[in-house]
Design a protein around this motif. Sequence first.
Motif, PDB file in Angstrom:
ATOM      1  N   VAL B  40      62.640  32.090  -2.024  1.00  0.00           N
ATOM      2  CA  VAL B  40      61.715  33.223  -2.023  1.00  0.00           C
ATOM      3  C   VAL B  40      61.318  33.549  -3.459  1.00  0.00           C
ATOM      4  O   VAL B  40      61.963  33.107  -4.399  1.00  0.00           O
ATOM      5  CB  VAL B  40      62.362  34.478  -1.387  1.00  0.00           C
ATOM      6  CG1 VAL B  40      62.860  34.175   0.021  1.00  0.00           C
ATOM      7  CG2 VAL B  40      63.503  35.017  -2.238  1.00  0.00           C
ATOM      8  N   THR B  41      60.245  34.322  -3.616  1.00  0.00           N
ATOM      9  CA  THR B  41      59.877  34.751  -4.964  1.00  0.00           C
ATOM     10  C   THR B  41      60.890  35.796  -5.434  1.00  0.00           C
ATOM     11  O   THR B  41      61.530  36.460  -4.622  1.00  0.00           O
ATOM     12  CB  THR B  41      58.481  35.399  -4.986  1.00  0.00           C
ATOM     13  OG1 THR B  41      58.524  36.587  -4.194  1.00  0.00           O
ATOM     14  CG2 THR B  41      57.435  34.455  -4.445  1.00  0.00           C
ATOM     15  N   HIS B  42      61.004  35.939  -6.751  1.00  0.00           N
ATOM     16  CA  HIS B  42      62.040  36.851  -7.223  1.00  0.00           C
ATOM     17  C   HIS B  42      61.622  38.303  -7.015  1.00  0.00           C
ATOM     18  O   HIS B  42      62.464  39.199  -6.954  1.00  0.00           O
ATOM     19  CB  HIS B  42      62.428  36.550  -8.675  1.00  0.00           C
ATOM     20  CG  HIS B  42      61.623  37.251  -9.711  1.00  0.00           C
ATOM     21  ND1 HIS B  42      60.412  36.757 -10.149  1.00  0.00           N
ATOM     22  CD2 HIS B  42      61.843  38.390 -10.385  1.00  0.00           C
ATOM     23  CE1 HIS B  42      59.937  37.586 -11.054  1.00  0.00           C
ATOM     24  NE2 HIS B  42      60.776  38.585 -11.230  1.00  0.00           N
ATOM     25  N   ALA B  43      60.345  38.524  -6.826  1.00  0.00           N
ATOM     26  CA  ALA B  43      59.895  39.884  -6.487  1.00  0.00           C
ATOM     27  C   ALA B  43      60.472  40.304  -5.132  1.00  0.00           C
ATOM     28  O   ALA B  43      60.816  41.474  -4.921  1.00  0.00           O
ATOM     29  CB  ALA B  43      58.380  39.944  -6.455  1.00  0.00           C
ATOM     30  N   MET B  44      60.586  39.322  -4.266  1.00  0.00           N
ATOM     31  CA  MET B  44      61.161  39.527  -2.930  1.00  0.00           C
ATOM     32  C   MET B  44      62.589  40.062  -3.037  1.00  0.00           C
ATOM     33  O   MET B  44      62.975  40.993  -2.320  1.00  0.00           O
ATOM     34  CB  MET B  44      61.164  38.163  -2.230  1.00  0.00           C
ATOM     35  CG  MET B  44      61.064  38.208  -0.733  1.00  0.00           C
ATOM     36  SD  MET B  44      59.505  38.776  -0.080  1.00  0.00           S
ATOM     37  CE  MET B  44      59.693  40.535  -0.086  1.00  0.00           C
ATOM     38  N   LEU B  45      63.335  39.466  -3.917  1.00  0.00           N
ATOM     39  CA  LEU B  45      64.727  39.887  -4.134  1.00  0.00           C
ATOM     40  C   LEU B  45      64.776  41.360  -4.535  1.00  0.00           C
ATOM     41  O   LEU B  45      65.580  42.132  -4.021  1.00  0.00           O
ATOM     42  CB  LEU B  45      65.354  38.997  -5.206  1.00  0.00           C
ATOM     43  CG  LEU B  45      66.816  39.224  -5.575  1.00  0.00           C
ATOM     44  CD1 LEU B  45      67.462  37.907  -5.975  1.00  0.00           C
ATOM     45  CD2 LEU B  45      66.952  40.223  -6.722  1.00  0.00           C
ATOM     46  N   HIS B  46      63.896  41.736  -5.443  1.00  0.00           N
ATOM     47  CA  HIS B  46      63.885  43.125  -5.885  1.00  0.00           C
ATOM     48  C   HIS B  46      63.348  44.047  -4.784  1.00  0.00           C
ATOM     49  O   HIS B  46      63.729  45.200  -4.698  1.00  0.00           O
ATOM     50  CB  HIS B  46      63.045  43.269  -7.160  1.00  0.00           C
ATOM     51  CG  HIS B  46      63.707  42.660  -8.359  1.00  0.00           C
ATOM     52  ND1 HIS B  46      64.801  43.221  -8.968  1.00  0.00           N
ATOM     53  CD2 HIS B  46      63.454  41.516  -9.042  1.00  0.00           C
ATOM     54  CE1 HIS B  46      65.178  42.453  -9.980  1.00  0.00           C
ATOM     55  NE2 HIS B  46      64.378  41.423 -10.051  1.00  0.00           N
ATOM     56  N   TYR B  47      62.471  43.515  -3.973  1.00  0.00           N
ATOM     57  CA  TYR B  47      61.951  44.298  -2.854  1.00  0.00           C
ATOM     58  C   TYR B  47      63.089  44.680  -1.910  1.00  0.00           C
ATOM     59  O   TYR B  47      63.214  45.837  -1.504  1.00  0.00           O
ATOM     60  CB  TYR B  47      60.877  43.500  -2.128  1.00  0.00           C
ATOM     61  CG  TYR B  47      60.419  44.117  -0.835  1.00  0.00           C
ATOM     62  CD1 TYR B  47      59.636  45.275  -0.831  1.00  0.00           C
ATOM     63  CD2 TYR B  47      60.765  43.541   0.383  1.00  0.00           C
ATOM     64  CE1 TYR B  47      59.216  45.839   0.360  1.00  0.00           C
ATOM     65  CE2 TYR B  47      60.346  44.099   1.576  1.00  0.00           C
ATOM     66  CZ  TYR B  47      59.569  45.249   1.567  1.00  0.00           C
ATOM     67  OH  TYR B  47      59.156  45.796   2.745  1.00  0.00           O
ATOM     68  N   TYR B  48      63.943  43.720  -1.583  1.00  0.00           N
ATOM     69  CA  TYR B  48      65.023  43.989  -0.631  1.00  0.00           C
ATOM     70  C   TYR B  48      66.206  44.707  -1.258  1.00  0.00           C
ATOM     71  O   TYR B  48      66.823  45.550  -0.622  1.00  0.00           O
ATOM     72  CB  TYR B  48      65.506  42.687   0.015  1.00  0.00           C
ATOM     73  CG  TYR B  48      64.620  42.222   1.133  1.00  0.00           C
ATOM     74  CD1 TYR B  48      64.475  42.984   2.294  1.00  0.00           C
ATOM     75  CD2 TYR B  48      63.906  41.026   1.034  1.00  0.00           C
ATOM     76  CE1 TYR B  48      63.658  42.562   3.321  1.00  0.00           C
ATOM     77  CE2 TYR B  48      63.085  40.595   2.060  1.00  0.00           C
ATOM     78  CZ  TYR B  48      62.962  41.368   3.202  1.00  0.00           C
ATOM     79  OH  TYR B  48      62.148  40.964   4.215  1.00  0.00           O
ATOM     80  N   PHE B  49      66.524  44.364  -2.495  1.00  0.00           N
ATOM     81  CA  PHE B  49      67.768  44.895  -3.064  1.00  0.00           C
ATOM     82  C   PHE B  49      67.559  45.735  -4.326  1.00  0.00           C
ATOM     83  O   PHE B  49      68.516  46.170  -4.927  1.00  0.00           O
ATOM     84  CB  PHE B  49      68.741  43.744  -3.333  1.00  0.00           C
ATOM     85  CG  PHE B  49      69.087  42.967  -2.093  1.00  0.00           C
ATOM     86  CD1 PHE B  49      70.025  43.460  -1.199  1.00  0.00           C
ATOM     87  CD2 PHE B  49      68.433  41.772  -1.795  1.00  0.00           C
ATOM     88  CE1 PHE B  49      70.335  42.766  -0.046  1.00  0.00           C
ATOM     89  CE2 PHE B  49      68.735  41.072  -0.633  1.00  0.00           C
ATOM     90  CZ  PHE B  49      69.684  41.563   0.245  1.00  0.00           C
ATOM     91  N   ARG B  50      66.343  45.888  -4.703  1.00  0.00           N
ATOM     92  CA  ARG B  50      65.974  46.724  -5.860  1.00  0.00           C
ATOM     93  C   ARG B  50      66.493  46.179  -7.190  1.00  0.00           C
ATOM     94  O   ARG B  50      65.721  45.785  -8.026  1.00  0.00           O
ATOM     95  CB  ARG B  50      66.417  48.169  -5.664  1.00  0.00           C
ATOM     96  CG  ARG B  50      65.839  49.094  -6.726  1.00  0.00           C
ATOM     97  CD  ARG B  50      65.312  50.385  -6.137  1.00  0.00           C
ATOM     98  NE  ARG B  50      64.590  51.160  -7.135  1.00  0.00           N
ATOM     99  CZ  ARG B  50      63.265  51.254  -7.175  1.00  0.00           C
ATOM    100  NH1 ARG B  50      62.522  50.648  -6.268  1.00  0.00           N
ATOM    101  NH2 ARG B  50      62.681  51.962  -8.118  1.00  0.00           N
TER     102      ARG B  50
END
Lengths: 208, 208
Positions: B40-50
């Motif tokens: 996934v894109t790393h923005a996705m990671l921040h989207y889910y887990f901040r």
Amino acid sequence: MENKEQPSKEQLILAAAEYEFLTKGYDGARTTSIASAAGVTHAMLHYYFRTKEQLFERIVDEKFRTVSHAMFNIMGDPSLPIMERIKCGIETHFDFIAQNPLLPRFVINEIITRPERYEVLHKRLESFVKNVFKSLQDEIDQEAALGKIEKIDIKMLFISIMSLNTFTFVAYPFIEPLMGELMVDREQFLSSRKAENVEIIIRRIKKQ
Amino acid sequence: MENKEQPSKEQLILAAAEYEFLTKGYDGARTTSIASAAGVTHAMLHYYFRTKEQLFERIVDEKFRTVSHAMFNIMGDPSLPIMERIKCGIETHFDFIAQNPLLPRFVINEIITRPERYEVLHKRLESFVKNVFKSLQDEIDQEAALGKIEKIDIKMLFISIMSLNTFTFVAYPFIEPLMGELMVDREQFLSSRKAENVEIIIRRIKKQ
DNA sequence: CTTTGCATTAACAAAATTGTTAGACATAAT
DNA sequence: ATTATGTCTAACAATTTTGTTAATGCAAAG
């Protein structure tokens, strides 16, 4: 001129770096934190060691040499009878770890994250360890054939000794809070722990 | 809808994060690396887990729960005779570590770098461990008074068992290259290592 | 078919960390 | 006195890593 009372900046940086790397690892260490602990600007650190990587190498080299050197002492005096030799080896190893309690975790973490660097240390130890293992195994086999001790694989014994002597220090912060009064007097605990480790191994070897 | 064959992005990230954190630690882990491992894109990671921190918390929580849960099984079945109970406890502990070989190093490193987080786990274990220790100690003392086994401090025994069962896995990359053929067949080695650990402890307890 | 809400991306921004440089400063040699 | 040399600093630059946002898509609910 070299002055014993006034360590050079370079030595200050090395000392601070050693502590920082041993406690926090390469990734956790900060060059700025090392510099300020050493009481110098961080430009100074780069002036002497150019990069974090090179500074780290210096520490790793020294620590790997320490480990390598220790291994030679640990294997015990070949002129002693086997039981005495093993007992003495265990105690020497235990004391070494007790004096370098941060070292095992550092070495292990280092080897796991950069296995290629281990090859240097491994090469230095390989033939020595193999030889000592072989001579110890021969001696054990002889005594075992005479029914004096249990027949046992020296490598297994080696792993057991390393485990018993090292784990306490590596896992100290995990187990200490679970141990109640047992570990409050550190000196006392270490001395009885050392005796316990010897006892365990002796009992493993003794013929029943 | 939840589909077993198609894990959600969130699950993919968690799985990738678990591996990354367990192998590299908090400092060594990279959110971008976790994201790309999860596909996934790393923005996705921040989207889910901040934040990296929050993602890490999730993993730590789960792993601490795993450890805590394991501790309950490890203490053995109180209805068994003491020797059997200890033997069974050792084996259960060994199998647990064998199935979670990355866990000890992670937990130890985590506790060392952030001791405050350990308090939660420690609190959960404290009274349970103290109780089990006490009941085990009582039983040992009784048997020892009858001359059936050696008198021994259960806490010392506990440290010995933890050491023997855990160290092999923590130090695997260090010792494996020194062991020649001993460890080439992993299954075979683990099974004989488990038996050896039981043997060592049993011999320590048995009356001579 | 439009609205609503979550998932997703790409591009951007911020922060943290490492690394560089030009010049100041001291000290000793010429 | 001048030069040379190694030490040192402050300011800056580059890089890496983390975190944000605005815009887009998409699927289900109304």
